[in-house]
Write an enzyme that holds these catalytic residues in place. Structure first.
Site, mmCIF file in Angstrom:
data_model
loop_
_atom_site.group_PDB
_atom_site.id
_atom_site.type_symbol
_atom_site.label_atom_id
_atom_site.label_comp_id
_atom_site.label_asym_id
_atom_site.label_seq_id
_atom_site.Cartn_x
_atom_site.Cartn_y
_atom_site.Cartn_z
ATOM 1 N N ASP A 267 0.869 -1.171 0.000
ATOM 2 C CA ASP A 267 0.000 0.000 0.000
ATOM 3 C C ASP A 267 0.917 1.235 0.000
ATOM 4 O O ASP A 267 2.108 1.152 0.312
ATOM 5 C CB ASP A 267 -0.943 -0.014 1.212
ATOM 6 C CG ASP A 267 -2.156 0.888 0.972
ATOM 7 O OD1 ASP A 267 -2.108 1.749 0.053
ATOM 8 O OD2 ASP A 267 -3.170 0.756 1.694
HETATM 9 C C1 BGC Z 1 -5.063 3.232 -0.020
HETATM 10 C C2 BGC Z 1 -5.131 2.181 -1.104
HETATM 11 C C3 BGC Z 1 -4.970 2.851 -2.458
HETATM 12 C C4 BGC Z 1 -3.669 3.623 -2.483
HETATM 13 C C5 BGC Z 1 -3.395 4.302 -3.809
HETATM 14 C C6 BGC Z 1 -3.872 4.142 -0.154
HETATM 15 O O1 BGC Z 1 -4.000 5.235 0.683
HETATM 16 O O2 BGC Z 1 -5.053 2.593 1.240
HETATM 17 O O3 BGC Z 1 -6.334 1.490 -1.036
HETATM 18 O O4 BGC Z 1 -5.042 1.910 -3.472
HETATM 19 O O5 BGC Z 1 -3.713 4.602 -1.471
HETATM 20 O O6 BGC Z 1 -4.229 5.360 -4.020
#
Ligand code: BGC
Length: 794
Positions: A267
């Site tokens: 993530d």
């Molecule tokens: C989120 C993810 C997301 C990623 C990219 C993160 O803050 O937890 O679910 O895919 O950002 O935007």
């Protein structure tokens, strides 16, 4: 002559040298799986370090406004791979720093899940995949399907359910849809991402059994059945190690046990220690680029770790290989030329249909709904004028338009009154305005809404005093005039209804329905769509009833998953606790009858690849067409360890015309009877009896039948010669023995070690004055105990 000879030799040498050089430079290209090892060999250390770290936030020039991309190495034929959110539609365009491009805002996943309709969800996946392809996105960052452990989790709107079985089926349906378009998914967030508070640092203490049965099981299902291209590792730490650096999760379980064949990306900004992440099996560190909060590039850390031996080159090569295998499948590698103009119109109908079908009718006194357009509607509540169509964070979608409630009702033909002299009918409405509303309308529609986003948990499940007062006040005024009141819940997660539910004649959860919101709500109100959504999460009476109460969101550092496997209805139903609306519940404008529950055989051999076919007939007993979701739960009658009162292990949805009957078919296999045995480190289906419960919700079981698991009987075929220490591991056996010879005897038996059951009983009779000397009773009792135990299991 000599000179000529020398010249010839020199030019020949040059030719050989140059062509070898050219060979190294040009001929090594990524072409297929067989080329991967050569390509990796041709990469420099710097290239390797860059390749396993993304290029930074919104860094793709090719597809602006996307969440991330990988490093392009042209000379080796490796294209940039573009990844983009997310679970409710493609997050691209204005909101993410791209130009004003639009994508379809689908209903939130909580709404999609409530359809229980795998074909429809698959269709949504196909639509999302098509849009991703049209914009040149290789991997869509979704589906998101963490378990809804606590109703206050700020991301519940983005997730599907509290039940692992249903979760896996829903996630697979959308995965198959997206990947059918040549676009990869990223299953997220692996694993145990069940809260937003302190999400990047919290350490979650979860028992192995809960991990396997509740939190990992849907990921396992999709990995084994859906060939997902990628998985996104989660922020928090699971039992002492961050998910993105957790070898147990990423390698031991994901790859070695389940056979995952794609790559893992972290993530965004989750990774604290690049070498730990890469070594654990987190192949791509996202978003990469500049480090958060400090100067320098993520790739520099990797390079340094490679140089100082914290990462071995042969290990990073494994990470690279996993990514390259997926690059080969990607649209970018295959030379897809984005059209940049997806067929958004085509997807409008899918949004409207899935939004309407996900709505859950909680109450409908005296057939308040549906009502036709001859009825004049008054609209109340500030939310009614600012309808929430989706959630925040990475679930945002830059939709071309969003149909508000008023617009949707008007489009359908309703006459709507919603204000007086420019003052909207909202919380705190004046008596004089309310009078005007009642006088000029036939029915009141009140809307209560909630918005939420990643990064924050919600604070309460209660409605505000202003909202409750509005419902009461409007209801009293309308009821006085013999007019009805509908409450719409424009929410992403459960709220409490206890304080006001009796006032409303009808309650409909519309969720956050995506860009066709107003139209879809009007479809259900008007009866164009007969509601068939059912809850995929329990609505408890009060927040304090939830199993994680007191253990959510934990302290600054730690959260204990103290409820273990008892999440959602597994807890409420086992405890027999009153709930507001149970798991699986949802009404229709018509009624259904359940009959003819049948199994094609009574026993399932757990040592074989055996299946039992379960069928049940569903009849539409009402006057209009409707859809019903049938649910199959299983209870193990007697088990050696604690098990939930029931667990969902099958479901099916049918559409029925009035008086029509259809048969729903479901299958039961070994895994459906099993629990995760932490001692044998595997799923165990104990021999014995199980009850199949078929119903309309977890609290509305219509028909039951019994089956038997066979083939694994050694453990519970009790004889006088069975070892007591083995038997007394089973609390149910101990219970039966206690019934005959007393509780103390069983407690003492703990010290008897490996005595046989017969010897143990004889000793206990010796101590028991009532039985002592009564030989006849003694032998009868032995047989009675043994028979009773064996009857339980066999
Ligand atoms: C989120 C993810 C997301 C990623 C990219 C993160 O803050 O937890 O679910 O895919 O950002 O935007």
């Amino acid at each position: 002559m000599k000179k000529i000879f020398n010249k010839k030799i020199i030019s020949l040498f040059l030719l050989v040298f140059l062509s070898t050089f050219a060979f190294g430079q040009e001929l090594v290209k990524l072409t297929d799986e067989a080329s991967i090892d050569k390509v990796i060999k041709a990469m420099t250390l710097e290239e390797k370090a860059k390749f396993v770290t993304g290029m930074g936030m919104n860094a793709s020039k090719r597809v602006p406004g996307t969440a991330g991309n990988t490093y392009e190495i042209k000379r080796l034929g490796i294209p940039e791979i573009v990844v983009s959110d997310g679970p409710a539609g493609l997050r691209i365009g204005g909101i993410t720093g791209g130009k004003e491009t639009y994508a379809t805002a689908f209903p939130i996943p909580a709404a999609l899940a409530s359809t229980w309709d795998l074909d429809l969800i698959n269709k949504v996946g196909v639509a999302m995949g098509k849009e991703s392809k049209a914009f040149g996105v290789d991997i869509l960052l979704g589906p998101a399907f963490n378990i809804k452990r606590d109703p206050l989790n700020g991301r519940n709107f983005e997730y599907f359910t509290e039940d692992p079985y249903l979760n896996g089926r829903l996630a697979l349906a959308i995965t198959n849809g997206i990947q059918s378009q040549g676009v990869g998914v990223s299953l997220k967030h692996y694993a145990v991402n069940n809260q937003e508070t302190n999400r990047m640092n919290i350490n979650e203490i979860v028992s192995e059994r809960a991990l396997r049965e509740i939190y990992l099981s849907a990921f396992e299902y999709v990995v084994k059945n859906g060939n997902p291209w990628t998985i996104m590792s989660a922020y928090p730490s699971v039992n002492g190690e961050f998910a993105s650096q957790n070898k147990y999760l990423l390698t031991d379980i994901l790859r070695n046990e389940w056979g995952f064949n794609g790559f893992v990306m972290s993530d965004w900004f989750a990774v604290k220690d690049v070498s730990k992440a890469l070594n654990a099996g987190n192949d791509l560190i996202m978003p990469g680029g500049a480090k958060w909060g400090t100067s320098g590039e993520t790739a520099d850390d990797v390079l340094e770790a490679l140089k100082n031996g914290k990462i071995k080159e042969e290990d990073i090569d494994k990470n690279i290989k996993s990514i390259l295998k997926i690059v080969l499948k990607s649209l970018s590698f295959k030379g897809n030329v984005p059209s940049n103009s997806p067929n958004l119109k085509e997807n409008v109908e899918i949004v409207r249909q899935s939004a309407a079908e996900g709505m859950v009718l909680l109450k409908n006194e005296d057939k308040t709904m549906p009502f036709d357009t001859s009825k004049k509607v008054a609209l109340f509540g500030k939310n009614a004028f600012d309808y929430v169509t989706g959630g925040g964070g990475s679930s945002q979608v830059n939709a071309a338009y969003r149909v508000q409630l008023l617009e949707g009702l008007t489009n359908t033909g309703y006459k709507v009154i919603s204000e007086n002299n420019g003052v909207k009918f909202a919380e705190g409405i004046k008596d004089s305005d309310l009078e005007i509303a009642v006088k000029n309308s036939d029915i009141a529609v009140i809307s209560i809404g909630r918005n939420s986003t990643e990064g924050n948990d919600n604070f309460t499940m209660e409605t505000t005093k202003e909202e409750t007062d509005l419902i009461k006040k409007v209801s009293e005024a309308y009821h006085k005039m013999g007019k009805k009141v509908v409450v719409l819940l424009n929410i992403g997660a459960p709220i409490e209804t206890e304080d006001w539910k009796d006032y409303a004649d009808s309650i409909l959860i519309t969720w956050q329905p995506g860009q066709e919101a107003g139209n879809a709500v009007a479809d259900v109100i008007s009866g164009k769509v007969n509601p068939s959504g059912k809850l995929t999460e329990t609505f408890p009476v009060r927040y304090k009833d939830v199993p994680s109460y007191g253990n959510f969101p934990g302290t600054k550092t730690t959260v204990y998953y103290g409820e273990g496997i008892y999440v959602g209805y597994r807890y409420y139903d086992t405890k027999d606790l009153k709930v507001q609306y149970p798991f699986g519940f949802g009404m229709s404008y018509t009624t259904f009858k359940y009959s003819n529950l049948k199994v094609d055989k009574n026993s399932l051999d757990v040592t074989k690849n055996d299946k039992i076919k379960v069928t049940v007939d569903i009849t539409n007993t009402g006057k209009i067409k409707g859809k019903e979701t049938v649910q199959l739960y299983i209870t193990q009658n007697i088990s050696s360890i604690d098990r939930p009162e029931k667990e969902l292990k099958g479901f099916g949805k049918v559409e029925l015309a009035p008086n029509e009957t259809k048969t729903v078919t479901m299958y039961i296999e070994k895994r459906d009877l099993s629990y995760y045995d932490v001692n044998v480190k595997d799923w165990v289906a104990e021999a014995g009896k199980y009850t199949i419960k078929v119903g309309a919700s977890s609290r509305d079981i219509k028909l039951t039948t019994e089956i038997k698991a066979i083939g694994n009987t050694d453990k519970y075929l009790v004889t006088e010669n069975s070892s007591w220490s083995k038997l007394q591991e089973n609390k149910n056996i101990s219970k039966i023995v206690a019934k005959y010879i007393g509780y103390n005897a069983v407690v003492e038996a703990v010290w008897f070690g490996d005595k046989t059951f017969g010897k143990f009983l004889t000793e206990q009779y010796e101590k028991n004055t009532e039985l002592k000397g009564n030989v006849e009773k003694q032998s009868k009792l032995t047989k009675e105990i043994i028979d009773e135990i064996n009857k339980m299991y066999n």
